[in-house]
Scaffold this motif. Sequence first.
Motif, PDB file in Angstrom:
ATOM      1  N   LEU A  45     -85.690  -5.765  58.475  1.00 19.83           N
ATOM      2  CA  LEU A  45     -86.077  -7.069  57.822  1.00 19.83           C
ATOM      3  C   LEU A  45     -87.173  -7.160  56.966  1.00 19.83           C
ATOM      4  N   VAL A  46     -88.156  -6.082  57.370  1.00 19.54           N
ATOM      5  CA  VAL A  46     -89.376  -6.049  56.649  1.00 19.54           C
ATOM      6  C   VAL A  46     -88.952  -5.767  54.979  1.00 19.54           C
ATOM      7  N   VAL A  47     -87.674  -4.838  54.975  1.00 24.52           N
ATOM      8  CA  VAL A  47     -87.453  -4.559  53.481  1.00 24.52           C
ATOM      9  C   VAL A  47     -86.817  -5.557  53.104  1.00 24.52           C
ATOM     10  N   CYS A  48     -85.972  -6.362  53.560  1.00 27.51           N
ATOM     11  CA  CYS A  48     -85.173  -7.401  53.092  1.00 27.51           C
ATOM     12  C   CYS A  48     -85.987  -8.826  52.837  1.00 27.51           C
ATOM     13  N   THR A  49     -87.203  -8.933  53.408  1.00 26.61           N
ATOM     14  CA  THR A  49     -87.817 -10.043  53.227  1.00 26.61           C
ATOM     15  C   THR A  49     -89.271 -10.162  52.559  1.00 26.61           C
ATOM     16  N   THR A  50     -89.483  -8.749  51.857  1.00 24.99           N
ATOM     17  CA  THR A  50     -90.770  -8.564  51.243  1.00 24.99           C
ATOM     18  C   THR A  50     -90.936  -9.645  50.336  1.00 24.99           C
ATOM     19  N   TYR A  51     -89.795 -10.290  49.669  1.00 24.17           N
ATOM     20  CA  TYR A  51     -90.014 -11.280  48.695  1.00 24.17           C
ATOM     21  C   TYR A  51     -90.474 -12.646  49.495  1.00 24.17           C
ATOM     22  N   LEU A  52     -90.604 -12.804  50.683  1.00 24.03           N
ATOM     23  CA  LEU A  52     -91.014 -14.045  51.402  1.00 24.03           C
ATOM     24  C   LEU A  52     -92.451 -14.395  51.089  1.00 24.03           C
ATOM     25  N   ALA A  53     -93.241 -13.209  50.980  1.00 27.88           N
ATOM     26  CA  ALA A  53     -94.604 -13.349  50.960  1.00 27.88           C
ATOM     27  C   ALA A  53     -95.473 -12.356  50.246  1.00 27.88           C
ATOM     28  N   VAL A  54     -96.274 -12.506  49.321  1.00 28.89           N
ATOM     29  CA  VAL A  54     -97.243 -11.762  49.021  1.00 28.89           C
ATOM     30  C   VAL A  54     -98.600 -12.261  49.495  1.00 28.89           C
ATOM     31  N   ASP A  55     -98.232 -13.590  49.161  1.00 21.30           N
ATOM     32  CA  ASP A  55     -99.347 -14.912  49.607  1.00 21.30           C
ATOM     33  C   ASP A  55     -99.612 -14.557  51.141  1.00 21.30           C
ATOM     34  N   ARG A 363    -109.397 -22.730  60.397  1.00 18.97           N
ATOM     35  CA  ARG A 363    -108.095 -22.090  60.697  1.00 18.97           C
ATOM     36  C   ARG A 363    -108.402 -20.798  61.307  1.00 18.97           C
ATOM     37  N   TYR A 364    -108.235 -20.127  62.392  1.00 21.32           N
ATOM     38  CA  TYR A 364    -108.292 -18.740  62.539  1.00 21.32           C
ATOM     39  C   TYR A 364    -107.123 -17.747  61.739  1.00 21.32           C
ATOM     40  N   THR A 365    -107.762 -16.743  61.357  1.00 21.69           N
ATOM     41  CA  THR A 365    -107.282 -15.717  60.327  1.00 21.69           C
ATOM     42  C   THR A 365    -106.314 -14.501  60.974  1.00 21.69           C
ATOM     43  N   TYR A 366    -105.327 -14.275  60.541  1.00 25.60           N
ATOM     44  CA  TYR A 366    -104.646 -12.780  60.826  1.00 25.60           C
ATOM     45  C   TYR A 366    -104.594 -11.957  59.689  1.00 25.60           C
ATOM     46  N   THR A 367    -104.123 -10.536  60.067  1.00 25.34           N
ATOM     47  CA  THR A 367    -104.106  -9.757  58.776  1.00 25.34           C
ATOM     48  C   THR A 367    -102.617 -10.113  58.162  1.00 25.34           C
ATOM     49  N   GLU A 368    -102.427  -9.494  57.056  1.00 28.24           N
ATOM     50  CA  GLU A 368    -100.879  -9.671  56.124  1.00 28.24           C
ATOM     51  C   GLU A 368    -100.035  -9.018  57.085  1.00 28.24           C
ATOM     52  N   GLN A 369    -100.328  -7.764  57.539  1.00 26.93           N
ATOM     53  CA  GLN A 369     -99.379  -7.264  58.642  1.00 26.93           C
ATOM     54  C   GLN A 369     -99.100  -8.014  59.715  1.00 26.93           C
ATOM     55  N   GLN A 370    -100.034  -8.814  60.490  1.00 27.13           N
ATOM     56  CA  GLN A 370     -99.526  -9.324  61.636  1.00 27.13           C
ATOM     57  C   GLN A 370     -98.800 -10.702  61.185  1.00 27.13           C
ATOM     58  N   LEU A 371     -98.923 -11.341  60.140  1.00 22.76           N
ATOM     59  CA  LEU A 371     -98.238 -12.624  59.574  1.00 22.76           C
ATOM     60  C   LEU A 371     -96.936 -12.078  59.248  1.00 22.76           C
ATOM     61  N   GLN A 372     -96.736 -11.054  58.824  1.00 25.45           N
ATOM     62  CA  GLN A 372     -95.230 -10.529  58.450  1.00 25.45           C
ATOM     63  C   GLN A 372     -94.560 -10.204  59.814  1.00 25.45           C
ATOM     64  N   GLU A 404     -94.374 -22.333  57.884  1.00 28.65           N
ATOM     65  CA  GLU A 404     -95.890 -22.444  57.965  1.00 28.65           C
ATOM     66  C   GLU A 404     -96.284 -21.002  57.745  1.00 28.65           C
ATOM     67  N   LEU A 405     -95.729 -19.883  58.467  1.00 26.61           N
ATOM     68  CA  LEU A 405     -96.363 -18.660  58.727  1.00 26.61           C
ATOM     69  C   LEU A 405     -96.213 -18.085  56.954  1.00 26.61           C
ATOM     70  N   GLU A 406     -95.039 -18.275  56.276  1.00 25.69           N
ATOM     71  CA  GLU A 406     -94.950 -18.044  54.977  1.00 25.69           C
ATOM     72  C   GLU A 406     -96.181 -18.454  53.995  1.00 25.69           C
ATOM     73  N   GLU A 407     -96.420 -19.820  54.420  1.00 25.42           N
ATOM     74  CA  GLU A 407     -97.543 -20.424  53.658  1.00 25.42           C
ATOM     75  C   GLU A 407     -99.088 -19.821  53.886  1.00 25.42           C
ATOM     76  N   GLU A 408     -99.059 -19.519  55.124  1.00 26.69           N
ATOM     77  CA  GLU A 408    -100.411 -18.634  55.642  1.00 26.69           C
ATOM     78  C   GLU A 408    -100.379 -17.439  54.970  1.00 26.69           C
ATOM     79  N   MET A 409     -99.124 -16.642  54.927  1.00 23.56           N
ATOM     80  CA  MET A 409     -99.122 -15.392  54.432  1.00 23.56           C
ATOM     81  C   MET A 409     -99.733 -15.421  52.706  1.00 23.56           C
TER      82      MET A 409
END
Length: 415
Positions: A45-55, A363-372, A404-409
Amino acid sequence: IINAQNLPTFTQVPVIGAATRQGITAPGSTMARHRPARRMSAALLVVCTTYLAVDTLFSSSPSSLMEDFSSSLRRELSKGLTTEEDPQHNNRGLIAYEECTVESINPPDHPIVPVFAASYPGSGSQMTHYLYEALTGVPAGIIKLTRGDDHQVISIKTHYPAQTTNVKGAEEMDRVILQLRNPLNALPSFASFRFEVQNGFPDHTVYAPDKFWIEWRDKNFDKALEDWVNHLEYWVDNYDNTQDKRIVISYENLINEETGPEETQHIAKFLGNGKGVTTVSPEIIPCVWDKVVNYEKNTGRKLLADFVAHDNEWAEKNGDKARSLIKTYYEEIDGAVARKLLPTCCDSPAYPQASHRKGPHDRYTYTEQQLQTMINELIMTKERYMSKNTEDRLERILSLYVEELEEEMKQASRR
């Protein structure tokens, strides 16, 4: 506009029955049984969904702290109320408001089977605890004080299986309200609870400092997210929503002004379907929602600096603890507050960054890896239940969480 203090008086239910009897046992975790397949799916899924967020290491708060908070809250809720009888609600001693009438909270005059009030820790279960009481006029129970076979409460709050103890005497209990909250916010809320327990604060009073959050997050993230998913799967898999055995509600929908009254109507209908349970009339449900939910929203946690600054009684009783917290979290303590308990703190080079932040917690923050990782887990969970074609409500909630998670990403990628 009704003052938020105009709320029903709530009473505590005594413990009845032998505390040694065993309750229900749970089947093995679905997530644990399928862990290898889930991990492989996640990798794909990581490979297939990398387009979802750089943000929380779950344990209950000391019962004395919970009792102190409940007593204080209920005293506040009882101000300015009068009682009257209404034949449409079985003359149960209703409490009258300027705009709506809500039943007073009393043990039922006949046995009722409670529902499970299931939620992952940090999902707003205390708020809905009082909402269930206000909707029915029957006390709600907590797992440490109430058994299912007491037949004296409308619901019993449980965090099982995120916490290891479930309701005892639950053989007759076959219905559940599953309350969800986006793990994006549920995990920080649980971390704040852990901070309160570790430092002797009353429950729901203090936000965890950012330093504590980051340390807790990085140590516990994987296990906490796994428990969040396991919790959802346990209650969804074992209680059929097509047979009036389960509903799913969303904390986010409940606190939203546009969707909150409708979500409360959904809850009231489910509770009212219980044998021997009477709920308030539908036309006053928006008023009940406003009084309970908005009261809870306005009496929540404070920044650590604000709590220490204004709760003189706690500071006087816990002077050593307060000074220790100032030393540990000096970046987040206002200098004037720090000097109140540690006079030389802020003139010392050891405390160069004393903060002057005001207002609500950021807002508390996460790493990008944790958000993904959260995005991947929620997408897989949603897709699993889409195949059943009976979980539209759950799918909508999980879809909103992913958005919401994608926006946070996106925001995380810009930081």
